[in-house]
Design a protein around this motif. Structure first.
Motif, mmCIF file in Angstrom:
data_model
loop_
_atom_site.group_PDB
_atom_site.id
_atom_site.type_symbol
_atom_site.label_atom_id
_atom_site.label_comp_id
_atom_site.label_asym_id
_atom_site.label_seq_id
_atom_site.Cartn_x
_atom_site.Cartn_y
_atom_site.Cartn_z
ATOM 1 N N ILE A 199 0.937 -0.924 -0.256
ATOM 2 C CA ILE A 199 0.162 -0.069 -0.125
ATOM 3 C C ILE A 199 0.745 0.813 -0.374
ATOM 4 C CG2 ILE A 199 -0.474 0.013 2.315
ATOM 5 C CD1 ILE A 199 -3.530 0.934 1.717
ATOM 6 N N VAL A 200 2.015 1.095 0.843
ATOM 7 C CA VAL A 200 2.781 2.211 0.503
ATOM 8 C C VAL A 200 3.352 2.639 -0.747
ATOM 9 C CG1 VAL A 200 5.419 3.511 1.182
ATOM 10 C CG2 VAL A 200 3.575 2.164 2.981
ATOM 11 N N ALA A 203 0.750 4.037 -2.978
ATOM 12 C CA ALA A 203 -0.193 5.846 -1.881
ATOM 13 C C ALA A 203 1.415 6.199 -2.815
ATOM 14 C CB ALA A 203 0.652 5.492 -0.946
ATOM 15 N N VAL A 214 -0.333 12.930 0.010
ATOM 16 C CA VAL A 214 -0.029 11.316 0.766
ATOM 17 C C VAL A 214 0.330 11.072 2.390
ATOM 18 C CG1 VAL A 214 0.884 9.423 0.687
ATOM 19 C CG2 VAL A 214 -0.247 9.929 -1.238
ATOM 20 N N SER A 218 -2.068 12.028 6.332
ATOM 21 C CA SER A 218 -1.705 10.296 6.491
ATOM 22 C C SER A 218 -1.504 9.905 7.574
ATOM 23 C CB SER A 218 0.041 9.818 6.486
ATOM 24 O OG SER A 218 0.760 11.299 7.437
ATOM 25 N N PHE A 222 -3.241 5.508 7.084
ATOM 26 C CA PHE A 222 -1.663 5.749 6.363
ATOM 27 C C PHE A 222 -0.499 5.218 6.689
ATOM 28 C CE2 PHE A 222 1.321 6.635 3.109
ATOM 29 C CZ PHE A 222 1.636 5.435 2.229
ATOM 30 N N THR A 226 2.823 2.727 7.278
ATOM 31 C CA THR A 226 5.033 3.104 6.863
ATOM 32 C C THR A 226 5.840 2.911 7.807
ATOM 33 O OG1 THR A 226 4.031 5.654 7.663
ATOM 34 C CG2 THR A 226 3.668 5.205 5.592
ATOM 35 N N THR B 188 -4.831 7.711 1.286
ATOM 36 C CA THR B 188 -4.579 8.104 2.859
ATOM 37 C C THR B 188 -5.145 7.179 3.949
ATOM 38 O OG1 THR B 188 -5.426 10.219 3.020
ATOM 39 C CG2 THR B 188 -3.083 10.624 2.102
ATOM 40 N N SER B 189 -6.396 6.997 3.940
ATOM 41 C CA SER B 189 -7.029 6.734 5.108
ATOM 42 C C SER B 189 -8.420 5.709 4.455
ATOM 43 C CB SER B 189 -7.959 8.011 5.654
ATOM 44 O OG SER B 189 -8.757 7.682 6.722
ATOM 45 N N PRO B 192 -6.420 2.096 4.048
ATOM 46 C CA PRO B 192 -5.924 1.883 4.707
ATOM 47 C C PRO B 192 -6.602 0.882 5.254
ATOM 48 C CG PRO B 192 -4.691 4.162 4.281
ATOM 49 C CD PRO B 192 -5.759 3.449 3.177
#
Lengths: 317, 317
Positions: A199-200, A203, A214, A218, A222, A226, B188-189, B192
């Motif tokens: 996912i990182v 993004a 992003v 975050s 998110f 990370t 970003t949300s 996730p």
């Protein structure tokens, strides 16, 4: 549960895990001598400055001399080579162990590199996203589980001493066979890391949303991913290559479940989503009750301490 | 940037967000009167006990009387109904805003329920996994971003006052259009959260690995996902239903990337994995540098404070 079972311990590989063992043995097993070794001369130099061991050996071949426990703390793909390099100085009475995140492959690699030696693999389920000798600290293993995967013919006395060693470092010890370990960790650790790395990456590759957006927004969820995706790339490459079957199996399950939720979103099936999202709360409660995570909201992050600053203390760009 | 721009603020919905605004206004805008309302009488009762507002209204129709700012803090699927219930007491001069996590749908719902009123939606990118009135705290918004999505015809004076309001609560404010907000937050949300809900569900459904093993060994990475997957189910159901297109688009990207990594694992392509895992580290650095996360390892979780106990303090089962 005497802590003085091993008179001298050699730690091979002085990163986060090896460094933490070095600190922890000196803190909690004062009667034990710690010898450290790392193939990288810069790491050996740093380890000396940090006091990770009583002595840092400069040659692999002499690192294990006089030790009754040797713990390999190198990426799981490097275990075999590290063991072969250590072999010349290794006593046949010494116990060989490790801290690798996959166990069946590592057990085979160590046994092959060190025929006739006592090998009992172990895996402390502990760590942070940091790597390198500076990242280590004595309390890393406290209240964490250490899974020991003894082969069927393991010496029971040596096994008991290894259990006592990890307990002295603050860990709770469980034993299971290597294959089961690899399945359990595939779901509790390897799959989460793979998902977070994915996912990182996703993004950071978007066209419609910039990387700076992003980063900026975050905090909506998110940022948690990370942290995990900042873990050591070599270590994780090796984990996925050595625990391939179990990871692929768990990934298959995950993908099926994700497809089902995707379909519910597409169809607007709110009841399905609500039921699923309710069910997952119970697991969190179990983890908190078992003392395996911080019960405070947001892991007790410092930006909720009311000082108005995240600990990073940065200003908006 | 005067904090006294609004003489009276009504907060509709007294959960984590609404409760936090109540605390924050009383803490940082002492000249402003706070009126609270929640459709649930138990929540109103709890809010009174917690002092979330100067006054808690018992009827929706009178909650907005005398207020020049009304903020809806209910699940995004409930915005329209909440606005319609409030309408009888709402002045045409008052500014209507919200804290919803999706913005295009919410903007439409509020505009439809309150024709002729000033509506400027907003979204503070802040929260924890907790929900309910007890979860609120004044510092929730400090050093976090608040995204305001003004419609094209928004009154510039009211917009400026809304910006000043959020800045007084400690937030950094950014404005963008609602569609772009929905794309940014999808990655970003929302994605996730969807991923976290999925993996926690997957882990609890396995046959070969028990739920108690999943909980026990969660410190390997899984526990981070369980925090997110403990978020409020109603709120998240509504987010996915109201930001469907953007979420499905981001999910499609994610799935493609995951398939690529899956293939690399199957083929044993270590170079591909290593490159991917290295690239993702930079984003974490950006987040830390921008003060959007705690720089300490493991978010500064209490089990690394060296006291030997996770804050949960539980014992092994």
């Amino acid at each position: 549960m005497t802590g003085a079972s091993f008179g001298q311990v050699t730690i091979v590989g002085l990163g986060l895990l090896g460094g933490s063992i070095g600190h922890a043995v000196q803190a909690y097993l004062p009667g034990t001598t710690v010898v450290g070794y790392d193939a990288d001369p810069d790491v050996r130099e740093a380890a000396r400055g940090l006091g990770l061991a009583h002595r840092i050996a400069d040659e692999a071949g002499e690192a294990a001399i006089g030790s009754d426990l040797v713990i390999f703390c190198v990426p799981v793909g490097a275990m075999g080579a590290a063991a072969a390099a250590i072999a010349p100085g290794l006593s046949v009475e010494a116990l060989v162990s490790d801290v690798g995140s996959s166990k069946a492959t590592v057990a085979a690699a160590l046994a092959q590199a060190l025929p006739g030696h006592h090998v009992i693999p172990a895996h402390p389920v502990a760590g942070t996203e940091r790597s390198g000798p500076e990242a280590g600290f004595a309390a890393l293993f406290r209240n964490r589980w250490c899974i020991i995967t003894p082969p069927a013919d393991a010496d029971p006395v040596l096994l008991a001493r290894l259990v006592a060693f990890w307990e002295a470092l603050g860990a709770r010890v469980e034993t299971m066979d290597a294959d089961h370990h690899d399945k359990v960790l595939a779901v509790t650790s390897h799959l989460p890391h793979l998902i977070a790395y994915t996912i990182v990456g996703t993004a950071s590759d978007l066209e419609q949303v910039t990387q700076s957006e992003v980063i900026k927004y975050s905090a909506g969820g998110f940022r948690d991913f990370t942290r995990i995706a900042a873990s050591d790339p070599t270590m994780w490459r090796d984990v996925f290559l050595t625990n391939r079957e179990a990871v692929l199996e768990m990934l298959q399950r995950f993908t099926e479940d994700l497809t089902e939720l995707q379909k519910a979103i597409r169809k607007g099936d709110g009841a399905f989503l609500f039921d699923h999202f309710t069910r997952t709360r119970a697991i969190r409660r179990g983890i908190i009750e078992m003392g395996q995570d911080d019960a405070r909201p947001d892991f007790g992050r410092s930006d909720h301490n009311g000082d108005g600053q995240g600990s990073g203390g940065g200003e908006p760009a």
